[in-house]
Motif scaffolding. Structure first.
Motif, short mmCIF file in Angstrom:
data_model
loop_
_atom_site.label_atom_id
_atom_site.label_comp_id
_atom_site.label_asym_id
_atom_site.label_seq_id
_atom_site.Cartn_x
_atom_site.Cartn_y
_atom_site.Cartn_z
N GLY A 1 5.65 7.39 3.65
CA GLY A 1 5.17 7.11 2.55
C GLY A 1 6.17 6.80 1.26
N PRO A 2 5.81 6.60 0.00
CA PRO A 2 6.66 6.39 -0.95
C PRO A 2 7.94 7.31 -1.10
CG PRO A 2 4.46 6.36 -1.80
CD PRO A 2 4.44 7.11 -0.51
N GLU A 3 7.95 8.44 -0.56
CA GLU A 3 9.02 9.19 -0.34
C GLU A 3 10.19 8.69 0.57
OE1 GLU A 3 9.22 12.43 -2.33
OE2 GLU A 3 7.70 11.42 -3.07
N TYR B 1 5.06 6.34 7.95
CA TYR B 1 4.60 7.71 8.15
C TYR B 1 5.17 8.56 7.00
CZ TYR B 1 3.83 6.22 13.04
OH TYR B 1 3.05 5.51 14.03
N ASN C 1 0.85 -0.96 -0.04
CA ASN C 1 0.00 0.12 0.01
C ASN C 1 0.96 1.24 -0.04
OD1 ASN C 1 -2.62 -1.13 0.03
ND2 ASN C 1 -2.70 -1.52 2.21
N ILE C 2 2.06 1.24 0.68
CA ILE C 2 3.05 2.21 0.72
C ILE C 2 3.57 2.46 -0.76
CG2 ILE C 2 5.20 3.38 1.57
CD1 ILE C 2 4.54 1.69 4.05
N SER C 3 4.23 1.44 -1.19
CA SER C 3 4.54 1.26 -2.72
C SER C 3 5.35 0.00 -2.89
CB SER C 3 5.71 2.54 -3.04
OG SER C 3 6.87 2.13 -2.52
#
Length: 254
Positions: A100-102, A98, A65-67
């Motif tokens: 995310g994809p970044e 927390y 779900n995050i990536s």
């Protein structure tokens, strides 16, 4: 401090990640360790975690779900043989939830860089084995290869050979970790925990294979130009570690 002790497998690691998070003790108050790879600490509570498929799937879904990139990085890092990988992976996942994809761009963060390096080293080794795996044809017509990787690379290289050898029965045996990737003709490969004895009658080479092996060795040793031999340069491209299971090297050279 609570220490979650898990087996050295992807399912074991993901189960420990789930348990450490679910207990809500605070991420600074928990640590993950691999079975047999840790020293006891004073005032620490040790909890043994057994692999759980359902918990593993929940963590996998969260990572995806995050990536997909985050999941891939975690999976590859989990294939490493580094003793402290479990705790590094856990704290990376905490940050990823927390951030995310970044998170994959935050290589200045030591937590992110540690896991990125684990994954990179594993993939470097897997890439080498894509080049250095050598198959022998056994008397029962099965293609057999023996490798000695430092990391758990079987699951990373098996899809490559399944794609290219779909119409063959083959086995790639990891003699270090005692497991094998087994492929049945026109089916999907499977990972099997096993120990293959080199004395097994089923592992006898076919006469035809021995003929081609000798031809391959002859080609390998005659194509080189004597005046241009550079063993040190050769080792940069083909380290000694990989040679012991390569057919083109005589036993004394491996």
């Amino acid at each position: 401090m609570r220490v979650y002790v898990c087996e050295d497998s992807f399912e074991g690691l993901m189960t420990a990640v789930y348990s450490a998070w679910a207990d809500k003790l605070g991420h600074k108050n928990v640590r993950l360790e691999l079975e047999g790879e840790y020293n006891l600490q004073l005032f620490a509570e040790y909890v043994s975690v057994k692999p759980d498929k359902e918990k593993t799937e929940k963590v996998i879904r969260k990572l995806l779900n995050i990536s997909e990139e985050v999941f891939t990085c975690v999976y590859r890092a989990a294939m490493s043989k580094e003793k402290e990988k479990a705790d590094k992976i856990y704290h990376f996942i905490v940050l990823a939830v927390y951030a995310g994809p970044e998170i994959m761009k935050q290589l200045g963060n030591p937590v992110v860089m540690d896991v990125f390096e684990l994954a990179r080293k594993v993939m470097n080794e897997a890439h080498r084995f894509l080049q250095f795996v050598r198959f022998e044809e056994l008397e029962n017509k099965i293609l057999f290869s023996k490798i000695a990787p430092k990391s758990y690379v079987l699951t990373l290289i098996a899809p490559h050979f399944e794609d290219r050898l779909m119409g063959e029965n083959w086995i790639i045996y990891d003699e270090v970790h005692k497991m094998a990737a087994v492929h049945v003709k026109n089916a999907q490969w499977a990972l099997v925990d096993t120990e293959i004895s080199m004395g097994d009658s089923a592992k006898k080479e076919s006469a035809e294979n021995r003929k081609y092996e000798e031809l391959w060795k002859l080609f390998f040793h005659t194509i080189g130009i004597e005046a241009r031999k550079n063993p040190k340069c050769q080792q940069n491209f083909l380290p000694l570690w990989y040679r012991k299971n390569m057919l083109e090297f005589d036993q004394q050279e491996k």
